[in-house]
Design a protein around this motif. Structure first.
Motif, PDB file in Angstrom:
ATOM      1  N   PRO A   1      43.467  46.739  32.088  1.00  0.00           N
ATOM      2  CA  PRO A   1      43.288  45.372  32.597  1.00  0.00           C
ATOM      3  C   PRO A   1      41.828  44.922  32.455  1.00  0.00           C
ATOM      4  CG  PRO A   1      43.376  46.906  34.423  1.00  0.00           C
ATOM      5  CD  PRO A   1      43.618  47.712  33.170  1.00  0.00           C
ATOM      6  N   GLY A   2      41.661  43.610  32.455  1.00  0.00           N
ATOM      7  CA  GLY A   2      40.318  43.042  32.415  1.00  0.00           C
ATOM      8  C   GLY A   2      40.295  41.728  33.163  1.00  0.00           C
ATOM      9  N   THR A   3      39.149  41.407  33.738  1.00  0.00           N
ATOM     10  CA  THR A   3      38.989  40.148  34.466  1.00  0.00           C
ATOM     11  C   THR A   3      37.665  39.513  34.079  1.00  0.00           C
ATOM     12  OG1 THR A   3      37.963  41.258  36.354  1.00  0.00           O
ATOM     13  CG2 THR A   3      40.353  40.928  36.437  1.00  0.00           C
ATOM     14  N   ALA A   4      37.606  38.185  34.240  1.00  0.00           N
ATOM     15  CA  ALA A   4      36.363  37.470  33.940  1.00  0.00           C
ATOM     16  C   ALA A   4      36.501  36.031  34.403  1.00  0.00           C
ATOM     17  CB  ALA A   4      36.061  37.518  32.445  1.00  0.00           C
ATOM     18  N   MET A   5      35.347  35.350  34.510  1.00  0.00           N
ATOM     19  CA  MET A   5      35.305  33.914  34.764  1.00  0.00           C
ATOM     20  C   MET A   5      35.118  33.231  33.417  1.00  0.00           C
ATOM     21  SD  MET A   5      35.599  33.096  38.041  1.00  0.00           S
ATOM     22  CE  MET A   5      34.824  31.505  38.151  1.00  0.00           C
ATOM     23  N   VAL A   6      36.037  32.352  33.077  1.00  0.00           N
ATOM     24  CA  VAL A   6      35.972  31.701  31.774  1.00  0.00           C
ATOM     25  C   VAL A   6      36.210  30.204  31.922  1.00  0.00           C
ATOM     26  CG1 VAL A   6      36.770  33.779  30.560  1.00  0.00           C
ATOM     27  CG2 VAL A   6      38.433  32.061  31.317  1.00  0.00           C
ATOM     28  N   ARG A   7      35.854  29.455  30.901  1.00  0.00           N
ATOM     29  CA  ARG A   7      36.145  28.031  30.855  1.00  0.00           C
ATOM     30  C   ARG A   7      37.643  27.834  30.623  1.00  0.00           C
ATOM     31  NH1 ARG A   7      31.364  25.386  29.067  1.00  0.00           N
ATOM     32  NH2 ARG A   7      29.697  26.196  30.425  1.00  0.00           N
ATOM     33  N   VAL A   8      38.211  26.860  31.311  1.00  0.00           N
ATOM     34  CA  VAL A   8      39.642  26.574  31.171  1.00  0.00           C
ATOM     35  C   VAL A   8      39.822  25.070  30.975  1.00  0.00           C
ATOM     36  CG1 VAL A   8      40.365  28.570  32.543  1.00  0.00           C
ATOM     37  CG2 VAL A   8      39.905  26.372  33.676  1.00  0.00           C
TER      38      VAL A   8
END
Length: 200
Positions: free
Chosen positions: A109-116
């Protein structure tokens, strides 16, 4: 008839005849040194404009080749994954939204804050591009990005060279014209002094 006799220049060939008469190697004693200098500067500017075309083409090709290789290397390391938005997006500034997302790649798994997108909401699926370190990165470059870089370099070189040549011709012409005006005024004062003395 003298070799340097004046002759009327009329018709479609007038500019060509004038250019030929104003050539700097013309032995005509009526040509001032400043006229010859101006002709030389015009020749230099013309050559610079002509030489700039193949030079700009070569530099544009080099820039395109280099940028295309860089883009291929960068994009080859990018991988797209489908991620799920895990919280309501927050607005950073006008038309820019960011949200935490979660994805799974190769079982990890991976997580991040990204533009949406502005209309995204909790639970929506978005595409996230990952680099070789499995960190979010920019999407691949659009098609033609390297070509635009090459075209931009070529246009900049051409415009800069042509503007420099134009400035050289116009600037030198202005300076020489001021010099001619000052010289004529000085000669007129020298001629006018004896005339005044003779009339007294």
């Amino acid at each position: 008839m003298s070799e340097y006799s004046a002759f009327p220049i009329r018709g479609a060939w007038s500019p060509v005849a004038r250019l030929w008469w104003m050539r700097p190697w013309n032995p005509n004693p009526l040509l001032r040194p400043s006229d010859r200098l101006e002709a030389v500067l015009r020749i230099i500017a013309t050559l610079a404009v002509l030489v700039a075309i193949p030079v700009a083409g070569a530099l544009a090709t080099t820039a395109y080749t280099s940028d295309a290789a860089r883009i291929r290397t960068e994009d080859a390391a990018k991988t797209a994954v489908s991620a799920t938005i895990t919280a309501e997006p927050g607005q950073l500034k006008a038309h820019l939204f960011e949200a935490p997302v979660q994805w799974t790649r190769d079982g990890r798994p991976g997580t991040a804050m990204v533009r949406v997108p502005s209309k995204a909401s909790l639970g929506d699926q978005v595409v996230v591009w990952l680099d070789s370190d499995v960190l979010p990165t920019t999407p691949p470059h659009p098609p033609g990005a390297a070509a635009m870089t090459g075209i931009g370099v070529g246009v900049v070189v051409l415009v800069a060279t042509w503007f420099a040549a134009w400035s050289l011709v116009k600037g030198s012409g202005w300076l020489l014209e001021r010099h001619h005006d000052a010289q004529c005024a000085r000669q007129w004062r020298q001629l006018n002094r004896p005339i005044r003395e003779d009339t007294q």
